[in-house]
Design a protein around this motif. Structure first.
Motif, PDB file in Angstrom:
ATOM      1  N   VAL A  16       0.838  -1.200   0.000  1.00 55.59           N
ATOM      2  CA  VAL A  16       0.000   0.000   0.000  1.00 55.59           C
ATOM      3  C   VAL A  16       0.873   1.250   0.000  1.00 55.59           C
ATOM      4  N   LEU A  19       2.286   1.765  -3.505  1.00 60.02           N
ATOM      5  CA  LEU A  19       1.249   2.220  -4.449  1.00 60.02           C
ATOM      6  C   LEU A  19       0.819   3.645  -4.139  1.00 60.02           C
ATOM      7  N   ALA A  20       0.767   4.004  -2.864  1.00 59.99           N
ATOM      8  CA  ALA A  20       0.385   5.370  -2.514  1.00 59.99           C
ATOM      9  C   ALA A  20       1.445   6.354  -2.995  1.00 59.99           C
ATOM     10  N   TRP A  22       3.372   5.938  -5.517  1.00 52.92           N
ATOM     11  CA  TRP A  22       3.314   5.970  -6.986  1.00 52.92           C
ATOM     12  C   TRP A  22       2.104   6.729  -7.495  1.00 52.92           C
ATOM     13  N   SER A  23       0.938   6.484  -6.877  1.00 52.63           N
ATOM     14  CA  SER A  23      -0.304   7.069  -7.388  1.00 52.63           C
ATOM     15  C   SER A  23      -0.667   8.389  -6.728  1.00 52.63           C
ATOM     16  N   ALA A  29      -4.635   3.257  -3.789  1.00 57.63           N
ATOM     17  CA  ALA A  29      -3.601   2.313  -3.351  1.00 57.63           C
ATOM     18  C   ALA A  29      -4.222   1.137  -2.599  1.00 57.63           C
ATOM     19  N   GLU A  30      -5.096   1.425  -1.640  1.00 54.28           N
ATOM     20  CA  GLU A  30      -5.699   0.354  -0.844  1.00 54.28           C
ATOM     21  C   GLU A  30      -6.561  -0.551  -1.713  1.00 54.28           C
ATOM     22  N   VAL A  58       2.662  -5.787  -5.790  1.00 57.32           N
ATOM     23  CA  VAL A  58       2.807  -4.401  -6.230  1.00 57.32           C
ATOM     24  C   VAL A  58       2.619  -4.289  -7.739  1.00 57.32           C
ATOM     25  N   ARG A  62      -0.364  -2.234  -9.278  1.00 57.81           N
ATOM     26  CA  ARG A  62      -0.095  -1.069 -10.115  1.00 57.81           C
ATOM     27  C   ARG A  62      -0.891  -1.152 -11.417  1.00 57.81           C
ATOM     28  N   ALA A  65      -4.443  -0.275 -10.579  1.00 55.12           N
ATOM     29  CA  ALA A  65      -4.576   1.159 -10.343  1.00 55.12           C
ATOM     30  C   ALA A  65      -4.488   1.932 -11.654  1.00 55.12           C
TER      31      ALA A  65
END
Length: 403
Positions: A16, A19-20, A22-23, A29-30, A58, A62, A65
């Motif tokens: 998480v 991803l957080a 990155w995004s 992310a969650e 991940v 990704r 996402a």
């Protein structure tokens, strides 16, 4: 399935956090990591667990996402394109930035969020604790916890709070929250409040790791040294807390020869570095050190332990601390003195969902020879205990008291 659950819990926070970063969006992310875990449940039993399960999660998250960002176009023009076309991280490295999870913790500690909302959100996103687990940790209802998490995520999104470690001048005001979150992670692993296992190794390991990372990030922060000492000293006993059948072994019955002397030594060194701290982790570490260094149960320094509890009560006014202090007073001054101390906190409404008071009362009654009363309180403790190993241990105590 239980083996996969352990993998998911171990990899949830790093995934998480990655991803957080990155995004730039906690909700995305969650959700993406949840979808990746669902895909893993479908494919891993068939194909086997990959060598790098975190990297696999991940990568899949990704992609999920990226698909969502394309569908919803929630980011304007160039920013959306930059995220969607960022192929530089397509071969994910889980801990390329070692403080990803600390970054998340400091983000969740933003002063715009309420304190309990900060803690609930962090425990959900960084540690992957479920809403019921967080509710038990915070002594709140599940509904209240769910609402706090939702409001906190919305506030971060609407206020455009950046997902980053704040500049040095702002670290201090957020550090108490981060310390509290790290200790909550470790505590849920060391004293699991629900489920089939008494100990959750992945959370213990994560708590120790994060405490070490924070200490490295803030070497002048005395409470960071105190927290590191506390988790190390507790963790030194982890392997002796359950027997071969997974049944809890109380401290007085543990094989002290099997305690991790290396962790005890590092914990004591961190405790010395924490000298002068005015926060709550130093007295807790002193208590843990008194246990870790006692040659036998009978030689435990209850005077020092009670003195540390007295300081901790003044610092926190926590009903949990008061209940645990009552047990220590019972060892120092006798069970009846402990019961009298427990009466002073037994009716605190903050403990209504906890099994702590009935467990402490039952133990003190058993030690005073009032076995029939102890049985009644052990049974009340069982009603409030969500951990199967905890219930097994309480049934053992009931049997010992003739119940």
């Amino acid at each position: 399935m239980r083996a996969l659950d352990g993998v998911f819990r171990r990899e949830w926070g790093p995934a998480v956090a990655a991803l957080a970063r990155w995004s730039g969006d906690l909700g995305i992310a969650e959700d993406a990591v949840q979808e990746a875990c669902a895909e893993a449940l479908r494919s891993w039993p068939r194909d086997g667990v990959p060598d790098n399960p975190g990297g696999w999660l991940v990568a899949v998250a990704r992609n999920r996402a990226r698909d969502r960002l394309r569908r919803e176009s929630i980011r304007p023009g160039k920013e959306l394109a930059a995220v969607l076309n960022d192929e530089s991280a397509d071969a994910p490295v889980m801990h390329r930035v070692r403080d990803d999870e600390l970054r998340m913790m400091f983000t969740c500690a933003h002063p715009a969020l309420e304190r309990l909302s900060q803690l609930a959100l962090t425990l959900r996103l960084v540690s992957g604790l479920t809403v019921p687990e967080i509710a038990r940790a915070l002594l709140l209802s599940e509904t209240a916890v769910g609402q706090r998490i939702t409001r906190a995520k919305n506030k971060i999104r609407q206020a455009n709070i950046p997902l980053r470690v704040p500049p040095p001048e702002l670290l201090g005001e957020r550090t108490p929250h981060v310390l509290s979150c790290i200790y909550s992670v470790f505590t849920e692993g060391y004293w699991s409040t629900a489920g089939p296992s008494a100990i959750r190794d992945e959370l213990c390991d994560e708590g120790v790791r994060l405490a070490g990372e924070l200490r490295a990030l803030m070497p002048a922060e005395l409470e960071a040294h105190a927290l590191y000492a506390l988790v190390l000293l507790h963790d030194s006993r982890r392997l002796t807390r359950i027997d071969a059948a997974g049944v809890l072994v109380p401290l007085e019955e543990q094989d002290r020869r099997r305690w991790d002397r290396g962790r005890i030594a590092r914990g004591l060194d961190a405790l010395r570095r924490a000298a002068g701290s005015a926060g709550p982790y130093l007295p807790q570490a002193v208590i843990a050190a008194a246990h870790a260094t006692a040659p036998t149960w009978e030689q435990t320094d209850w005077v020092t332990i009670c003195r540390a509890y007295d300081l901790l009560v003044r610092l926190t006014d926590s009903p949990v601390v008061r209940a645990n202090r009552a047990l220590a007073v019972g060892f120092r001054d006798g069970p009846e003195a402990g019961l009298a101390a427990l009466d002073g906190v037994a009716h605190d409404p903050r403990l209504v969902r906890s099994n702590l008071v009935p467990t402490v009362r039952a133990d003190l009654l058993r030690r005073s020879g009032r076995h029939r009363e102890a049985v009644d309180w052990y049974r009340k403790a069982m009603e409030l205990n969500g951990s199967e190993p905890g219930r097994v241990f309480l049934r053992r105590r009931i049997a010992e008291c003739g119940g």
